[in-house]
Design a protein around this motif. Structure first.
Motif, short mmCIF file in Angstrom:
data_model
loop_
_atom_site.label_atom_id
_atom_site.label_comp_id
_atom_site.label_asym_id
_atom_site.label_seq_id
_atom_site.Cartn_x
_atom_site.Cartn_y
_atom_site.Cartn_z
N THR A 82 0.82 -1.21 0.00
CA THR A 82 0.00 0.00 0.00
C THR A 82 0.85 1.25 0.00
N TYR A 83 1.92 1.27 0.80
CA TYR A 83 2.69 2.51 0.89
C TYR A 83 3.41 2.83 -0.41
N HIS A 84 3.73 1.81 -1.24
CA HIS A 84 4.30 2.07 -2.55
C HIS A 84 3.30 2.83 -3.42
N ARG A 85 2.06 2.38 -3.41
CA ARG A 85 1.03 3.04 -4.22
C ARG A 85 0.78 4.46 -3.72
N LEU A 86 0.81 4.62 -2.40
CA LEU A 86 0.61 5.95 -1.83
C LEU A 86 1.73 6.88 -2.26
N TYR A 87 2.96 6.43 -2.18
CA TYR A 87 4.10 7.24 -2.61
C TYR A 87 3.93 7.72 -4.04
N TRP B 90 4.09 11.73 -7.97
CA TRP B 90 4.08 11.98 -9.41
C TRP B 90 3.24 13.18 -9.84
N PRO B 91 2.07 13.46 -9.27
CA PRO B 91 1.36 14.69 -9.64
C PRO B 91 2.20 15.94 -9.37
N ALA B 92 2.93 15.97 -8.23
CA ALA B 92 3.80 17.10 -7.94
C ALA B 92 4.96 17.15 -8.92
N ALA B 93 5.51 15.98 -9.27
CA ALA B 93 6.64 15.93 -10.20
C ALA B 93 6.26 16.45 -11.58
N ARG B 94 5.08 16.10 -12.05
CA ARG B 94 4.67 16.53 -13.40
C ARG B 94 4.45 18.04 -13.47
N ARG B 95 4.19 18.68 -12.33
CA ARG B 95 3.99 20.13 -12.32
C ARG B 95 5.29 20.89 -12.05
N ALA C 214 -3.94 5.25 -12.49
CA ALA C 214 -4.49 6.28 -11.59
C ALA C 214 -3.56 6.55 -10.42
N VAL C 215 -2.79 5.52 -10.03
CA VAL C 215 -1.81 5.72 -8.96
C VAL C 215 -0.77 6.75 -9.39
N PHE C 216 -0.26 6.62 -10.60
CA PHE C 216 0.73 7.57 -11.10
C PHE C 216 0.12 8.96 -11.30
N ASP C 217 -1.14 9.00 -11.62
CA ASP C 217 -1.77 10.29 -11.91
C ASP C 217 -2.38 10.93 -10.65
N GLY C 218 -2.25 10.26 -9.52
CA GLY C 218 -2.63 10.89 -8.27
C GLY C 218 -4.08 10.72 -7.86
N SER C 219 -4.83 9.85 -8.54
CA SER C 219 -6.24 9.70 -8.20
C SER C 219 -6.53 8.43 -7.41
N TRP C 220 -5.44 7.74 -6.98
CA TRP C 220 -5.65 6.54 -6.16
C TRP C 220 -6.10 6.93 -4.77
N GLN C 221 -7.02 6.16 -4.21
CA GLN C 221 -7.48 6.40 -2.85
C GLN C 221 -7.21 5.17 -1.99
#
Length: 362
Positions: free
Chosen positions: A287-292, A297-302, A355-362
């Motif tokens: 789980t913590y890998h997916r959270l990371y 990644w959303p912050a990195a892309r910006r 979605a995990v990479f794009d920041g929409s994972w919950q």
């Protein structure tokens, strides 16, 4: 200049923030700087001090891009001090870079400051570091958050192996062990007490490296004299959330709000601790890998720096997922009902990975 008794709350004074990195950490540092900028106060001045081991001019230029559009924030560079280089020569630093030991020299390296923030490069800010800088230290030389090893020990009822290793070093209350990846440092008091010599004496007292390098040295030197910071300023406790009965065990301690911080994503600083980092090839098993991934990644892309490197990493990690998803989507047209259902399940799973990479994972 501000003093120990007056915790640097005069808004005219800059907020100095120290990092120490090798070239391999420049991309995550840029993301960290960008998150710092987003949550900074435009009415305060911030001076970023980056200690390095030989960055190229082009790399420094990219780091300057990370703070573009924020004229109240400046970046300054310093190289690895010769004293530290000589002390670590022919010494095995284990899994840590020699640059991590620069924290031991902060008081002498930055004589222009009476107080300093030290931050690791594997963090994401969700609050203004000026608030952290203004912390009342109550006469203590440094402030930090207790480490997840302490929380693990509370949850399991026994000391974490690393804390057991510190037996005989002067750490008489191992549950006070702190994570020094985020620190407020009273440099003036450290100079007055000549703490640099104390820290280096501890460094030289052991022929091999400490398990956690300079973090162990700082905990030994300042044991019992570390001002505890609120957990939200160094949130790194997601490993311990699933211990049975944890909430009852931590009630009444500073860890009491850990679960709420996780549920509400309300931390002010998220520390990406551990060997896994979201800019390295992903392992989706925990789980913590997916959270990371979903946070970083959303912050990195910006981040307005290292675009080529970040785009390359993003494609490397996500293109195989997209390729597999498209292959299954195309084959849906020729699938039997049973296979059709299986492929739909696989497609939805791959969509969740993206979605995990794009920041929409919950």
């Amino acid at each position: 200049m501000p003093t120990s008794s007056s915790p640097c709350q005069k808004k005219g004074h800059p907020v100095p923030v120290m990092f120490a990195v090798t070239s391999s950490w420049l991309v995550p540092l840029a993301v960290t700087l960008y998150s710092l900028c987003l949550h900074s106060n435009p009415r305060r001045l911030y001076e970023i001090q980056i200690v390095h081991d030989g960055l190229r001019a082009s790399e420094m230029k990219e780091l300057h891009k990370a703070i573009s559009g924020h004229p109240h924030i400046s970046i300054h560079f310093a190289t690895l001090p010769e004293k530290l280089f000589q002390s670590l020569q022919n010494r095995d630093c284990g899994r840590f870079s020699s640059l991590s030991y620069v924290r031991l020299l902060a008081a002498g390296l930055f004589p222009q400051y009476d107080r300093l923030l030290y931050l690791d490069a594997d963090i994401l800010l969700n609050g203004d570091v000026a608030e952290l800088y203004d912390t009342e230290l109550q006469g203590k030389p440094i402030a930090a958050v207790r480490d997840c090893a302490a929380l693990q020990s509370i949850c399991t009822g026994r000391l974490a192996p690393h804390l057991e290793c510190l037996a005989g070093t002067g750490v008489t209350f191992p549950l006070l062990y702190c994570n020094t990846g985020v620190m407020v440092m009273d440099l003036r008091q450290m100079r007055q007490k000549d703490m640099e010599n104390t820290l280096f004496r501890i460094l030289r007292s052991r022929p091999d490296s400490f398990p956690y390098g300079d973090q162990d040295i700082l905990n030994i030197a300042f044991h019992g004299s570390i001002m505890p910071l609120p957990v939200e300023w160094n949130y790194h406790f997601q490993f311990e959330l699933h211990h049975k009965g944890m909430q009852a065990l931590i009630t009444g301690t500073e860890f009491e709000k850990v679960q709420a911080l996780f549920n509400n994503r309300s931390w002010k600083l998220f520390h990406l601790v551990g060997d896994y980092k979201p800019w390295l090839p992903p392992d989706m098993g925990k789980t913590y890998h997916r959270l990371y991934l979903s946070l970083w990644w959303p912050a990195a892309r910006r981040t307005p720096a290292f675009h080529a490197e970040l785009r390359s990493l993003y494609r490397e990690f996500t293109c195989p997922i997209r390729s597999r998803m498209h292959r299954h989507q195309w084959r849906l047209l020729i699938s039997s009902p049973k296979v059709f259902r299986k492929r739909r399940i696989k497609i939805k799973g791959l969509q969740r990975l993206l979605a995990v990479f794009d920041g929409s994972w919950q």
